[in-house]
Design an enzyme around this catalytic site. Structure first.
Site, PDB file in Angstrom:
ATOM      1  CG  ASP A 309      47.073 -54.784   4.525  1.00 21.05           C
ATOM      2  OD1 ASP A 309      47.935 -54.008   4.102  1.00 21.05           O
ATOM      3  OD2 ASP A 309      46.617 -55.738   3.861  1.00 21.05           O
ATOM      4  CG  ASP A 326      39.592 -48.118  -7.751  1.00 26.28           C
ATOM      5  OD1 ASP A 326      40.588 -48.564  -7.157  1.00 26.28           O
ATOM      6  OD2 ASP A 326      39.637 -47.564  -8.867  1.00 26.28           O
ATOM      7  CD  GLU A 353      46.880 -53.805  -0.154  1.00 27.92           C
ATOM      8  OE1 GLU A 353      47.588 -54.814  -0.024  1.00 27.92           O
ATOM      9  OE2 GLU A 353      47.088 -52.955  -1.039  1.00 27.92           O
TER      10      GLU A 353
END
Length: 439
Positions: A309, A326, A353
């Site tokens: 993460d 992005d 994410e």
């Protein structure tokens, strides 16, 4: 319809299809399906596909490909059927030449049949070139039939008969100004047009090296035979066309099948690849993990999972914007892809994410080494993160699990353990990895 419904499920979109009279072939009228795409084949509008998603263009392309293939197959089949009916008609004309599959064979049969009734030494057939419309192809023979091209200057009487459409008897060619000397020595001949349905397709003549006394009866008999010759020649030509049509049809079917297979492959890729990061998506992860879990169970080997993460990614997005957010995810995804080394390993965008790595035939020590390489590589990216409380750069937290698949555990247990490890890594300060053992 089955293919379309399967594509809908794979793409997770809703569509309806209607024809030009607004009859719904799939689904029913739905005002929310505002995107309208036209289904057109060979300039003819067949209907429309309505949807909410641009992904419906994939279904439109596949449907167009299938319909185009069907259109072409049926068009070719109709052409072949028309030619085949004509072929059958001409085959019935003569039992003697019905088995001939080459013009040379037809000429040889005619040579022996006519020779029983008329005294001659040589036979020639000159046919029209289908492209230029002029006499060109010459097929001659006695015992052996040969084929060659003849120039217009040497056609002589044959050219006259072709243009006039009238048969001729010349008992001494040397007394006829239309005669053009050639390598074939002939003195007398009978020449007649080859006619099919009032169309002259060529000229046939029989000749003798000596002066003969051919009669009108000979001419009449010969002309009556030319109808059978013309029919046989055209039959052979149709047979050649049928072979070409058949080969063309097979080739087109093969090409369309390949295109459909390629389209299916591309669809499968689209359905299993995350479009932003180009990693496998969650759907691919679920399928692959199940497959590898079963394989490792059979082979009695370990399997490991890493859940990653990006730390404080929401703050990163809020501060730097979604465009740079992005770009950040793409860089992290590239690190994960570059870190895995075995062809059996799979890097996945798990959601948002969060990422995952499936490590087949890898124990906990091996999984830790992979996590360490990832941690090091992410730090080396040095992507600035002003709002992170653990580093001035982007970092990640990782949860690791490793199991030997057996009757007593499942792949869901592997995921839960890795998820718990990720939770512990975050609660312990982030920018680290935690191995969560099965107990």
């Amino acid at each position: 319809m089955a293919i379309i419904e399967q594509l809908q499920q794979q793409l997770e979109i809703e569509i309806n299809i209607c024809d030009t009279e607004n009859n719904y072939l799939l689904g029913q009228y739905d005002a929310s399906l505002h995107l309208r795409q036209q289904l057109e084949i060979e300039g003819q509008i067949l209907g429309w596909i309505h949807s909410k998603s641009e992904k419906s263009i994939i279904i439109l392309d596949v449907l167009s490909l299938i319909l185009q293939q069907e259109f072409e197959k049926k068009s070719l089949a109709n052409e072949i059927l028309e030619k085949y009916e004509e072929v059958n008609f001409f085959y019935d004309i003569s039992s003697k030449i019905s088995t001939c599959l080459k013009i040379e064979e037809v000429i040889q049969v005619i040579y022996y049949e006519v020779k029983k009734l008329i005294n001659f030494d040589y036979i020639s057939v000159i046919l029209v070139n289908s492209e230029t419309g002029e006499l060109e192809t010459l097929i001659t023979g006695r015992e052996k039939v040969i084929k060659r091209t003849v120039g217009q200057a040497k056609l002589g009487i044959a050219s006259y008969v072709f243009n006039s459409g009238e048969a001729e008897i010349i008992n001494d060619v040397l007394t006829d100004s239309r005669y053009s000397p050639s390598t074939t020595i002939m003195r007398s001949l009978i020449c007649a047009p080859l006619t099919i349905q009032n169309e002259i397709i060529g000229v046939i003549n029989i000749s003798h090296p000596e002066v003969m006394a051919y009669t009108t009866s000979d001419l009449k008999l010969f002309v009556s035979l030319t109808y059978q010759v013309a029919a046989a020649i055209q039959t052979v030509q149709y047979y050649e066309q049928l072979k070409e049509y058949s080969q063309t049809l097979e080739q087109k079917v093969a090409e369309r099948t390949l295109e459909l297979e390629n389209a299916k492959y591309e669809l499968e890729k689209l359905a299993t690849i995350d479009q932003l990061t180009k990693l496998a998506n969650r759907r691919k992860f679920d399928e692959y993990l199940q497959s590898e879990w079963k394989r490792m169970k059979r082979e009695k080997r370990p399997i490991s999972l890493i859940l990653c993460d990006v730390d404080y990614f929401k703050l990163y997005n809020d501060y730097y914007g979604h465009l740079l957010g992005d770009q950040c995810l793409k860089k992290v995804a590239q690190v994960l892809q570059n870190t895995i080394r075995s062809p059996a390993d799979l890097a996945v965008r798990y959601g948002g994410e969060e990422f995952a790595i499936v490590l087949s035939n890898t124990n906990s020590d091996g999984a830790i080494r992979v996590a360490q390489r990832i941690q090091f590589a992410i730090e080396n990216l040095k992507v600035p993160h002003q709002l992170s409380t653990v580093s001035q750069y982007v970092t990640i937290s990782q949860g690791i699990s490793s199991l030997f698949p057996s009757q007593n555990n499942t792949s869901e247990v592997l995921i839960k353990l890795a998820d718990l490890g990720l939770y512990q890594a975050k609660n312990s300060g982030r920018n680290r990895y935690v191995l969560n053992s099965s107990n």
